[in-house]
Each structure stands twice: as C-alpha cells, then as structure tokens.
Design a protein around this motif. Structure first.
Motif, PDB file in Angstrom:
ATOM      1  N   GLN A  23       0.821  -1.205   0.000  1.00 62.12           N
ATOM      2  CA  GLN A  23       0.000   0.000   0.000  1.00 62.12           C
ATOM      3  C   GLN A  23       0.859   1.261   0.000  1.00 62.12           C
ATOM      4  O   GLN A  23       1.786   1.379   0.799  1.00 62.12           O
ATOM      5  CB  GLN A  23      -0.868   0.065   1.250  1.00 62.12           C
ATOM      6  CG  GLN A  23      -1.864  -1.048   1.451  1.00 62.12           C
ATOM      7  CD  GLN A  23      -2.624  -0.786   2.729  1.00 62.12           C
ATOM      8  OE1 GLN A  23      -3.566   0.006   2.776  1.00 62.12           O
ATOM      9  NE2 GLN A  23      -2.214  -1.444   3.798  1.00 62.12           N
ATOM     10  N   VAL A  24       0.530   2.182  -0.876  1.00 60.25           N
ATOM     11  CA  VAL A  24       1.127   3.511  -0.846  1.00 60.25           C
ATOM     12  C   VAL A  24       0.030   4.527  -1.110  1.00 60.25           C
ATOM     13  O   VAL A  24      -1.010   4.201  -1.694  1.00 60.25           O
ATOM     14  CB  VAL A  24       2.245   3.687  -1.907  1.00 60.25           C
ATOM     15  CG1 VAL A  24       3.403   2.746  -1.646  1.00 60.25           C
ATOM     16  CG2 VAL A  24       1.692   3.489  -3.307  1.00 60.25           C
ATOM     17  N   THR A  25       0.261   5.759  -0.682  1.00 61.71           N
ATOM     18  CA  THR A  25      -0.682   6.830  -0.992  1.00 61.71           C
ATOM     19  C   THR A  25       0.059   8.154  -0.987  1.00 61.71           C
ATOM     20  O   THR A  25       1.069   8.320  -0.301  1.00 61.71           O
ATOM     21  CB  THR A  25      -1.842   6.878   0.015  1.00 61.71           C
ATOM     22  OG1 THR A  25      -2.797   7.864  -0.415  1.00 61.71           O
ATOM     23  CG2 THR A  25      -1.358   7.254   1.416  1.00 61.71           C
ATOM     24  N   THR A  26      -0.462   9.074  -1.776  1.00 61.62           N
ATOM     25  CA  THR A  26       0.033  10.449  -1.755  1.00 61.62           C
ATOM     26  C   THR A  26      -1.025  11.385  -1.177  1.00 61.62           C
ATOM     27  O   THR A  26      -0.830  12.593  -1.153  1.00 61.62           O
ATOM     28  CB  THR A  26       0.401  10.917  -3.173  1.00 61.62           C
ATOM     29  OG1 THR A  26      -0.770  10.863  -4.011  1.00 61.62           O
ATOM     30  CG2 THR A  26       1.500  10.053  -3.767  1.00 61.62           C
ATOM     31  N   ASP A  27      -2.135  10.829  -0.738  1.00 62.51           N
ATOM     32  CA  ASP A  27      -3.255  11.603  -0.200  1.00 62.51           C
ATOM     33  C   ASP A  27      -3.471  11.223   1.262  1.00 62.51           C
ATOM     34  O   ASP A  27      -3.955  10.129   1.564  1.00 62.51           O
ATOM     35  CB  ASP A  27      -4.521  11.329  -1.017  1.00 62.51           C
ATOM     36  CG  ASP A  27      -5.690  12.202  -0.620  1.00 62.51           C
ATOM     37  OD1 ASP A  27      -5.630  12.866   0.430  1.00 62.51           O
ATOM     38  OD2 ASP A  27      -6.695  12.220  -1.366  1.00 62.51           O
ATOM     39  N   SER A  28      -3.115  12.103   2.169  1.00 64.66           N
ATOM     40  CA  SER A  28      -3.217  11.789   3.598  1.00 64.66           C
ATOM     41  C   SER A  28      -4.653  11.506   4.023  1.00 64.66           C
ATOM     42  O   SER A  28      -4.885  10.815   5.018  1.00 64.66           O
ATOM     43  CB  SER A  28      -2.651  12.952   4.426  1.00 64.66           C
ATOM     44  OG  SER A  28      -3.388  14.147   4.190  1.00 64.66           O
ATOM     45  N   ARG A  29      -5.623  11.998   3.264  1.00 62.30           N
ATOM     46  CA  ARG A  29      -7.030  11.801   3.631  1.00 62.30           C
ATOM     47  C   ARG A  29      -7.483  10.352   3.475  1.00 62.30           C
ATOM     48  O   ARG A  29      -8.524   9.971   4.001  1.00 62.30           O
ATOM     49  CB  ARG A  29      -7.919  12.715   2.787  1.00 62.30           C
ATOM     50  CG  ARG A  29      -7.678  14.204   3.033  1.00 62.30           C
ATOM     51  CD  ARG A  29      -8.357  15.048   1.982  1.00 62.30           C
ATOM     52  NE  ARG A  29      -7.806  14.806   0.659  1.00 62.30           N
ATOM     53  CZ  ARG A  29      -8.196  15.448  -0.441  1.00 62.30           C
ATOM     54  NH1 ARG A  29      -9.130  16.375  -0.368  1.00 62.30           N
ATOM     55  NH2 ARG A  29      -7.646  15.170  -1.612  1.00 62.30           N
ATOM     56  N   VAL A  41      -3.311  -2.187   9.239  1.00 61.06           N
ATOM     57  CA  VAL A  41      -2.020  -1.979   8.587  1.00 61.06           C
ATOM     58  C   VAL A  41      -2.177  -0.860   7.560  1.00 61.06           C
ATOM     59  O   VAL A  41      -2.908  -1.004   6.578  1.00 61.06           O
ATOM     60  CB  VAL A  41      -1.526  -3.259   7.896  1.00 61.06           C
ATOM     61  CG1 VAL A  41      -0.190  -2.998   7.198  1.00 61.06           C
ATOM     62  CG2 VAL A  41      -1.400  -4.388   8.906  1.00 61.06           C
ATOM     63  N   GLY A  42      -1.506   0.251   7.779  1.00 58.95           N
ATOM     64  CA  GLY A  42      -1.670   1.406   6.917  1.00 58.95           C
ATOM     65  C   GLY A  42      -0.667   1.459   5.786  1.00 58.95           C
ATOM     66  O   GLY A  42       0.309   0.699   5.744  1.00 58.95           O
ATOM     67  N   PRO A  43      -0.854   2.400   4.854  1.00 53.95           N
ATOM     68  CA  PRO A  43       0.039   2.545   3.708  1.00 53.95           C
ATOM     69  C   PRO A  43       1.292   3.344   4.049  1.00 53.95           C
ATOM     70  O   PRO A  43       1.388   3.954   5.121  1.00 53.95           O
ATOM     71  CB  PRO A  43      -0.827   3.326   2.712  1.00 53.95           C
ATOM     72  CG  PRO A  43      -1.658   4.213   3.598  1.00 53.95           C
ATOM     73  CD  PRO A  43      -1.975   3.370   4.817  1.00 53.95           C
ATOM     74  N   VAL A  44       2.225   3.344   3.128  1.00 54.30           N
ATOM     75  CA  VAL A  44       3.348   4.271   3.185  1.00 54.30           C
ATOM     76  C   VAL A  44       2.881   5.581   2.554  1.00 54.30           C
ATOM     77  O   VAL A  44       2.407   5.595   1.417  1.00 54.30           O
ATOM     78  CB  VAL A  44       4.571   3.732   2.430  1.00 54.30           C
ATOM     79  CG1 VAL A  44       5.704   4.767   2.443  1.00 54.30           C
ATOM     80  CG2 VAL A  44       5.048   2.419   3.041  1.00 54.30           C
ATOM     81  N   PHE A  45       2.969   6.669   3.297  1.00 57.38           N
ATOM     82  CA  PHE A  45       2.525   7.975   2.811  1.00 57.38           C
ATOM     83  C   PHE A  45       3.720   8.731   2.225  1.00 57.38           C
ATOM     84  O   PHE A  45       4.754   8.883   2.880  1.00 57.38           O
ATOM     85  CB  PHE A  45       1.918   8.783   3.960  1.00 57.38           C
ATOM     86  CG  PHE A  45       1.647  10.229   3.616  1.00 57.38           C
ATOM     87  CD1 PHE A  45       0.723  10.553   2.646  1.00 57.38           C
ATOM     88  CD2 PHE A  45       2.335  11.251   4.267  1.00 57.38           C
ATOM     89  CE1 PHE A  45       0.473  11.887   2.314  1.00 57.38           C
ATOM     90  CE2 PHE A  45       2.095  12.579   3.954  1.00 57.38           C
ATOM     91  CZ  PHE A  45       1.154  12.903   2.977  1.00 57.38           C
ATOM     92  N   PHE A  46       3.568   9.180   0.984  1.00 55.89           N
ATOM     93  CA  PHE A  46       4.596   9.991   0.332  1.00 55.89           C
ATOM     94  C   PHE A  46       4.150  11.450   0.369  1.00 55.89           C
ATOM     95  O   PHE A  46       3.128  11.813  -0.226  1.00 55.89           O
ATOM     96  CB  PHE A  46       4.812   9.540  -1.112  1.00 55.89           C
ATOM     97  CG  PHE A  46       5.677   8.313  -1.235  1.00 55.89           C
ATOM     98  CD1 PHE A  46       7.026   8.416  -1.525  1.00 55.89           C
ATOM     99  CD2 PHE A  46       5.131   7.048  -1.033  1.00 55.89           C
ATOM    100  CE1 PHE A  46       7.823   7.287  -1.625  1.00 55.89           C
ATOM    101  CE2 PHE A  46       5.924   5.909  -1.132  1.00 55.89           C
ATOM    102  CZ  PHE A  46       7.277   6.028  -1.422  1.00 55.89           C
ATOM    103  N   ALA A  47       4.904  12.267   1.062  1.00 56.82           N
ATOM    104  CA  ALA A  47       4.558  13.677   1.244  1.00 56.82           C
ATOM    105  C   ALA A  47       5.074  14.490   0.056  1.00 56.82           C
ATOM    106  O   ALA A  47       6.133  15.130   0.118  1.00 56.82           O
ATOM    107  CB  ALA A  47       5.155  14.188   2.551  1.00 56.82           C
ATOM    108  N   LEU A  48       4.319  14.453  -1.032  1.00 56.58           N
ATOM    109  CA  LEU A  48       4.727  15.183  -2.233  1.00 56.58           C
ATOM    110  C   LEU A  48       4.627  16.693  -2.002  1.00 56.58           C
ATOM    111  O   LEU A  48       3.810  17.166  -1.218  1.00 56.58           O
ATOM    112  CB  LEU A  48       3.856  14.782  -3.420  1.00 56.58           C
ATOM    113  CG  LEU A  48       3.869  13.308  -3.810  1.00 56.58           C
ATOM    114  CD1 LEU A  48       3.052  13.103  -5.076  1.00 56.58           C
ATOM    115  CD2 LEU A  48       5.284  12.780  -4.003  1.00 56.58           C
ATOM    116  N   LYS A  49       5.449  17.416  -2.722  1.00 55.77           N
ATOM    117  CA  LYS A  49       5.459  18.870  -2.598  1.00 55.77           C
ATOM    118  C   LYS A  49       5.132  19.489  -3.942  1.00 55.77           C
ATOM    119  O   LYS A  49       5.712  19.134  -4.965  1.00 55.77           O
ATOM    120  CB  LYS A  49       6.831  19.358  -2.116  1.00 55.77           C
ATOM    121  CG  LYS A  49       6.876  20.849  -1.805  1.00 55.77           C
ATOM    122  CD  LYS A  49       8.210  21.230  -1.172  1.00 55.77           C
ATOM    123  CE  LYS A  49       8.214  22.706  -0.775  1.00 55.77           C
ATOM    124  NZ  LYS A  49       9.478  23.094  -0.095  1.00 55.77           N
ATOM    125  N   GLY A  50       4.176  20.418  -3.948  1.00 55.78           N
ATOM    126  CA  GLY A  50       3.793  21.104  -5.173  1.00 55.78           C
ATOM    127  C   GLY A  50       3.939  22.604  -5.031  1.00 55.78           C
ATOM    128  O   GLY A  50       4.460  23.110  -4.033  1.00 55.78           O
TER     129      GLY A  50
END
Length: 462
Positions: A23-29, A41-50
């Motif tokens: 699991q991965v996500t770029t959306d913390s929601r 068991v949660g995903p790996v969160f990628f804190a993208l920067k825009g």
C-alpha cells in the motif's frame, strides 16, 4: 533517479512496502480508510510537494491515522525531534516524487510479468479499459485506475501490481516531449500500443510534429529494448512511425486491422450505440457510441489475440463494457425532458472534437440535434484556428442547434451571427437553461469539451 537520497533506504522502504500489503498513498485523507480495510495496517505515505502545497504538513496526521511510514522531503515535520522514537516512522529524502518513482521502478524490476504500455492522442483510456476486460477473461491483470497516467499516476499504478498478477496495463499521458520516455524508463514496457497521433496538447508539444515525436517515444523505447509494438495498419501515420523505428531494431512491430480481426462498424438497430458486424455473420451491440470506437476495439482485440484470447471471448468482453466518467456515454434523461445525452465532456482536442461531431451528425436517429461544445484547452498559438475550424464544421450542418462555451469559442464568433449562442462559462449557459431562455426537449444532445470547462455541470439541467 539518484537524486532521491534513498540510498540504502530503498531496500528498507521496499521491505516496508511489501510488509504492509503493497500500500502507498500520496493523499493523507485516505490513510485511515486504507488502514481500516487492511486490519489496521496502513500505507506508506509519500509527502509530495507542489507549487501550492507541502505534503510534509500532513505527514504527522498521516502517521496518527495509521500510516506505516511517511516519506518526507528535506526535513522531519515540524514538532518531530530527530532523536525521538517517533522520528523512526519518517524517511527523509531529497525529493519525495523521485523517491516514489524509484520505489515503483524497483518494484517493476522485481516482477516477472509483461507490462503493456498504452498512449495516444485520443481513445487511450477506452482502449485501456477494453484491453483489460479482454485479457481478464483468461488472466489476472493489473491496470491503471481512472486517469492515473502521469509522472505520479504511473508510479502508483506500478506499485499496485501484485505478485500473483499475470500482466499489467499502464496508461501513459503526456503534454510535452520527453514525458513518455521518462514514463517508459519507469515502467519498462515489454509491449506497447499508440492508439493514434492527433492534434492534442499542441501548445506543450510545440505543434503537430512535436505530438508525433512525443508519442513516438513509446515506439523508441520498444525498438531499443527488443519490445513488441502494436499499430493499426490502416493508420498511415502510425505505419510510417513504425517503419522509421523497427526496420533494423531488435523490436517487433505487429500491424492489425479491424477487417483482419473480423469486425466492422454498422449502424444496426441500436440507433445511437455502436454495433459491430462480424465477418462470420451476425452482429454484436456495444455499450459505446461513436464509430471512432471501432479502432479502440480493434486495438484491444489485437492485444487479446496476441495473448491467446479468441474473437468470441473478446467480443463478449467488449459487449459488457459500459463507458463511464463522461467518455462516450449515452444516457436517457431521468428528469422528464425526453433528451438523449451523449456525454463526452471528459476532454477535448481538435481530433476528438471532429470525430465526436462527425459521429453525432451521422447518427441514424430522428429528432432535433443540439451540440453543446466547450473550449479545447492547451492549444496555444493554434487555438484560434482550431476553434474557428469547429465553427466552420458546424456551418455545414445548418439544421443543428449549437451552444458554445468558453473564451476561445467566444473570441472566434465575436461579431458574427453565432455570437448570440456563445457563453463565457458553463455557469452562464446553466443560468440560461434554468431561466427558460434556452429550452431543450426531446432532443439528441452532444456535450463535448475540455475538462476545465466542466460541462458535466449541465447534465442535471438536460
């Protein structure tokens, strides 16, 4: 991708990704819901920067909601002490997007399955969906969800592939040269398909030749890496692009035609639906409108045939497909207007606009026809000429009622008789429908425009 700063953390991060169910996500929601659906068991969160956001600002909440880890850019989030136990939940990298891409590329390299890449100016999402349906009659197939086809979406698609999948279909979108090449470097496709090369994203590509070169980057990759390219032998542009690249390469180019696959398009008895005539006799009705979808069906069937799926199975899969997300949809009004809506407002460019109009005007149906057309975006210096060409095409059909939406159409009809049917925004046209200034009843209504015009807002009023 050496600028991610992952280093030895790549193997650690990949192990973590595998342990938490991939699991991965770029959306913390989405973190809490993902964790809840995977027994905590949660995903790996990628804190993208825009330009207008910084994912680091949401990393602490993502961890609190159950993320297995958070990949953050440049620094730990505010309030997290470097030597604290909490800090172990964060992986600091130089560039979170590059880290996401590097993880996806690493995952792709561990997989022993064929990856099918698909791009084109028009029809790529429909072709992707049809190909997936056909292949799934025999195989377990991972596939791009929705429109996740860019530099963020392709890595997420690759990371959605599971070990028990037999194949993967990766849709690739681009609006500048070099982008398809970059996506191929991530996905490393074994098989590729370009649906067509049209007049889309002319501003970003720098003109029609730029589109041809940009889309051709998929063929470039396949030719250089011994891959297999599918192309419509009826399309002279694609045939020429193939001959330029595969003549002396180690790659393979496989041409196909609808006739070779035993299908052709007929009007049939379904009126606004595309019906396929079969070479062996009989017809198959589809859930799509538009003769232009014949080429999308043929492409999907050609790939299916390569994987050993017969025509009967493929046609059954095609017949079961009903478009959604405002692509080639047909719907009867549920509000008593008597209208039939042809909903194609997901996107528009000069090629797809011409195909949609030609199909709409040629439909074997009775009653008034109304076209609601929105601006075609990302055309740059070509915008005025291309919008003027659409207006000229409509002039050849004086029996059609047409409403134009957006500043580009407004500019080209200013001072002409068409100006009275041009509206600066979808809200302005909606107000005219609500007030009764415009009444559309018992009509066939085409709604076509670029996504940014948001013509789907009109559906409840039609």
């Amino acid at each position: 991708m050496s600028n991610t700063g992952l280093g030895k953390n790549l193997s650690e991060l990949y192990e973590l990704y595998c342990e938490n169910g991939g699991q991965v996500t770029t959306d913390s929601r989405t973190v809490a819901a993902q964790a809840a659906s995977h027994d905590g068991v949660g995903p790996v969160f990628f804190a993208l920067k825009g330009e207008n956001f910084d994912g680091n600002d949401y990393a602490v909440q993502a961890i609190a909601d159950g993320a297995a880890a958070a990949v953050v850019q440049g620094r730990l989030p505010r309030g997290v002490e470097a030597e604290s136990e909490e800090a172990a939940r964060y992986i600091v990298v130089k560039d979170t997007l590059a880290a996401l891409q590097e993880l996806a590329a690493h995952h792709r390299e561990t997989l022993g399955l064929p990856v099918i890449a698909l791009t084109g100016s028009n029809g790529k999402t429909t072709t992707k969906e049809l190909t997936a349906r056909i292949l799934r009659t025999k195989y377990r197939v991972a596939c791009t969800e929705g429109n996740l086809n860019n530099h963020i979406g392709v890595p997420l698609t690759l990371l959605s592939i599971r070990e028990d999948d037999d194949a993967a279909i990766v849709e690739m979108g681009a609006n500048h040269r070099g982008e398809i090449a970059a996506l191929c470097a991530l996905a490393k496709p074994d098989i590729g398909l370009i649906t067509n090369v049209g007049r889309a994203h002319l501003e970003g590509f720098g003109g029609p030749e730029g589109v041809r070169l940009g889309k051709g980057e998929l063929y470039d990759y396949l030719a250089a890496h011994g891959g297999t390219a599918f192309y419509s032998a009826d399309d002279p542009v694609l045939a020429e692009m193939v001959s330029e690249r595969f003549g002396k390469s180690e790659g393979t180019a496989l041409g196909y035609t609808a006739a070779d696959l035993g299908i052709s398009a007929v009007s049939g008895t379904e009126g606004d639906r595309l019906v396929l005539a079969l070479s062996g006799g009989g017809e198959t009705a589809t859930g799509m409108t538009g003769g232009y979808n014949l080429s999308n069906i043929a492409a999907a069937m050609a790939v299916g045939r390569y994987f050993g799926i017969g025509a009967a199975e493929a046609l059954a899969a095609v017949a079961s497909y009903v478009p959604d997300n405002n692509r080639s949809q047909v719907a009867l009004s549920a509000r008593g207007t008597g209208n039939t809506l042809y909903m194609d407002a997901y996107n528009a460019n000069p090629s797809s606009m011409a195909a949609a109009l030609d199909n709409f005007l040629a439909l074997p149906v009775a009653g008034e026809r109304v076209a609601i057309l929105g601006d075609m975006r990302e055309l740059g210096d070509f915008a005025a000429a291309e919008h003027r060409a659409v207006v000229g095409r409509l002039a050849a059909w004086p029996g059609i009622r047409c409403y134009l939406v957006g500043p580009e159409f407004g500019a080209v009809v200013s001072g002409t008789e068409n100006e009275r049917r041009a509206y600066p925004s979808v809200e302005a046209l909606a107000e005219a429908l609500k007030s009764g200034e415009i009444v559309i009843r018992d009509a066939h209504v085409l709604v076509k425009g670029s996504r940014g015009i948001a013509l789907e807002k009109l559906y409840p009023l039609l």
